[in-house]
Write a protein that holds these residues in place. Structure first.
Motif, short mmCIF file in Angstrom:
data_model
loop_
_atom_site.label_atom_id
_atom_site.label_comp_id
_atom_site.label_asym_id
_atom_site.label_seq_id
_atom_site.Cartn_x
_atom_site.Cartn_y
_atom_site.Cartn_z
N GLN A 275 0.84 -1.20 0.00
CA GLN A 275 0.00 0.00 0.00
C GLN A 275 0.87 1.26 0.00
N GLU A 278 2.47 1.82 -3.48
CA GLU A 278 1.57 2.42 -4.46
C GLU A 278 1.40 3.91 -4.22
N GLY A 373 -19.13 -3.86 -10.23
CA GLY A 373 -17.83 -3.21 -10.15
C GLY A 373 -16.65 -4.09 -10.48
N SER A 374 -16.88 -5.35 -10.82
CA SER A 374 -15.79 -6.26 -11.16
C SER A 374 -15.37 -6.06 -12.61
N ASN A 419 -6.64 2.90 -12.68
CA ASN A 419 -6.96 4.02 -11.79
C ASN A 419 -8.35 3.92 -11.19
N GLY A 420 -9.17 3.04 -11.76
CA GLY A 420 -10.51 2.85 -11.20
C GLY A 420 -10.51 1.99 -9.96
N GLY A 421 -9.39 1.40 -9.62
CA GLY A 421 -9.33 0.58 -8.41
C GLY A 421 -8.45 -0.64 -8.55
N GLY A 422 -7.51 -0.59 -9.49
CA GLY A 422 -6.61 -1.73 -9.69
C GLY A 422 -5.16 -1.31 -9.62
N THR A 423 -4.27 -2.24 -9.95
CA THR A 423 -2.84 -1.96 -10.00
C THR A 423 -2.27 -2.52 -11.29
N TYR A 441 -7.26 -6.29 -10.81
CA TYR A 441 -8.45 -5.47 -10.53
C TYR A 441 -9.43 -6.33 -9.73
N GLY A 442 -9.50 -6.06 -8.44
CA GLY A 442 -10.34 -6.90 -7.58
C GLY A 442 -9.84 -8.33 -7.59
#
Length: 516
Positions: A275, A278, A373-374, A419-423, A441-442
């Protein structure tokens, strides 16, 4: 007194966690005893200034020497006016000496020499009146350039034969680069390219990064002081991500203990280290930002570009390769060849290079997300193909590295997704012929390999499938993408030649092949 992890300027042992400097510079005391002059060069923020201040104090406290670290940085603005530079430098030195040394070890006030040799006269007069042999560390030497740099170096060389009674017994030049790479011409485009006019040095060596054991010891200081535990796995991961680069080692710990997990009762785990990593990469603090600025230099581009693309390094001057090594941007791998110095830099470099393209991207709706959201990988593929056909080729002009423009454009698109919630993670190496990308992503992990088909080379499909098998095996995946950028001359526009097909890898994995 409470202590902190330091990421700004020299460490102070009363408020910062730090390691003994002499352990990182075991040869220096012998060099000093032999009355040697030498060079210490290392990238920014690896602890050079901290080490020199600490070592000078240790030498003085031993009662054997008078030692001090003095900076030359204030003379940098007078590159073509050595007289003005000398006056500014000596004024700064007087303040530093009064701060670091007791009155009885300070030089007499008002020591001045003739114009053009004030630095040498000052050091000579101080050595002659000093009650002990004088040892001086001259920091930020490579901040100087042109006539001022040459003047200072020549004055030191001129006084060298009179050591230890008529000049410092030992003197070290401390900076980012070795002597041969100091800037000489205005703008820094040319370099001295030899040790002259400082051919009196006996050695040039660098300040090494922390070892894994060093990182354990540094983090243990925080545990001893607060009770907050770094798990062994967290320490191992921090070392892996930083490869012991001191600023990064401190920055990760600082981000965790001061912001992410301020409660000492919370153990520091690999998840917290990731964390923090990132956050550092996205925030691009001064250290990472200054490193990124170097990427636009032509001699940096000539080496970094093939590393990113996985191609062989073309004929480049040894001085240029040494320059990147001295900057700490690359290292020589044990397997052979140059590689980006650590996994964090490996993430920062392509992210920085694709930033202009990211800023140039059109508005893209995240159609690749399901209602919950997946990530929907098939819809993501369709969205990428539509984007690539319409915007891929025009966006090539937005990239600073034209030879890898397709890589950077694709990464810009994937960053929009992440950027929506992944790496987004990357692996690349010079001569490997590929770049590997992992989008997480998830619960979805997508592995892909990027290859280039250039003029004079065979179709990279079969080699790419074998390489992708190895990459997907490490990720534990049974599917993936193989992206082949066809850069041969005389082809139709990307909008007309972009295609996809499904195939099976040698190991039986289902692979989507994208050609564009």
């Amino acid at each position: 007194m409470q202590k902190w992890f330091n990421t700004a300027g020299p460490c102070k042992d009363d408020i910062h966690y730090m390691l003994p400097s002499i352990e990182r510079l075991p040869e220096i005391k012998q060099l000093i005893a032999q009355e040697n002059y030498f060079v210490i060069h290392a990238p920014r923020q690896v602890g050079k200034t901290t080490a020199m201040i600490s070592l000078a104090k240790e030498l003085t406290d031993s009662g054997q020497y008078v030692s001090v670290m003095l900076s030359l940085e204030v003379g940098a603005v007078f590159s073509h006016d050595p007289d003005a530079a000398e006056r500014a430098i000596l004024d700064e030195w007087q303040d530093a000496i009064k701060f670091y040394l007791p009155k009885e070890l300070q030089p007499n006030d008002g020591i001045q020499g003739e114009s053009g040799r004030q630095i040498g006269s000052f050091l000579s007069a101080w050595a002659q009146c000093s009650p002990r042999p004088l040892v001086v560390f001259l920091d930020e030497i490579d901040a100087l350039s042109d006539q001022t740099l040459v003047s200072v170096l020549r004055q030191i060389r001129s006084g060298f034969p009179r050591r230890p009674h008529g000049f410092p017994q030992s003197l070290a030049l401390v900076g980012m680069r070795d002597v041969r790479d100091y800037k000489f011409a205005s703008g820094g485009s040319n370099r001295l390219n030899s040790s002259s006019p400082f051919n009196i040095k006996v050695r040039s060596f660098t300040l090494s990064n922390f070892t894994l054991e060093d990182v354990r010891k540094l983090y243990q200081q925080h545990t001893d002081a607060t009770g907050q535990i770094f798990t062994p796995e967290a320490v191992d991961l921090a070392f892996h991500l930083t490869q012991g680069q001191p600023w990064l080692v401190n920055a990760i710990a600082k981000e965790i203990v001061e912001y992410i997990a301020k409660d000492p009762a919370i153990p520091i785990t690999p998840e917290l280290v990731n964390q923090a990593k990132e956050i550092l990469i996205k925030r691009q603090d001064t250290h990472l930002d200054s490193l990124a600025e170097r990427l636009r230099e032509q001699r940096v581009r000539a080496i970094v570009q093939p590393i990113l693309s996985g191609l062989e390094l073309e004929d480049t001057p040894e001085d240029d390769r040494r320059y990147l090594l001295d900057l700490g941007l690359v290292v020589r791998s044990q397997e052979g060849g140059l590689k980006i110095a650590n996994p964090i830099y490996q993430e920062v470099v392509p992210r920085v290079l694709s930033q202009g393209t990211q800023d140039s991207l059109p508005m893209i709706q995240p159609s690749w997300l399901n209602a919950d959201g997946s990530l929907n990988v098939q819809v993501l593929l369709d969205a990428f193909l539509a984007f690539w056909r319409q915007h891929g080729e025009p966006l090539f002009k937005s990239t600073p590295y034209p030879e890898i423009a397709p890589h950077l454009v694709m990464m810009a698109f994937l960053h929009r997704v992440a950027n929506g919630g992944g790496t987004l993670e990357r692996e690349y190496a010079i001569g490997s012929g590929r770049m590997d990308i992992c989008l997480r992503y998830g619960k979805v992990t997508l592995g892909m390999e990027l290859k280039v088909w250039a003029d004079g080379r065979s179709n990279p499909l079969n080699e790419g499938l074998q390489q992708l098998d190895n990459y997907l095996s490490g990720l534990g995946l049974e599917t993936g993408w193989l992206v082949i950028f066809d850069r041969r001359k005389g082809l139709p526009p990307i909008s007309d030649r972009t295609t996809t097909e499904s195939t099976t890898s040698p190991a039986g994995r289902k692979i989507t092949v994208i050609r564009g």
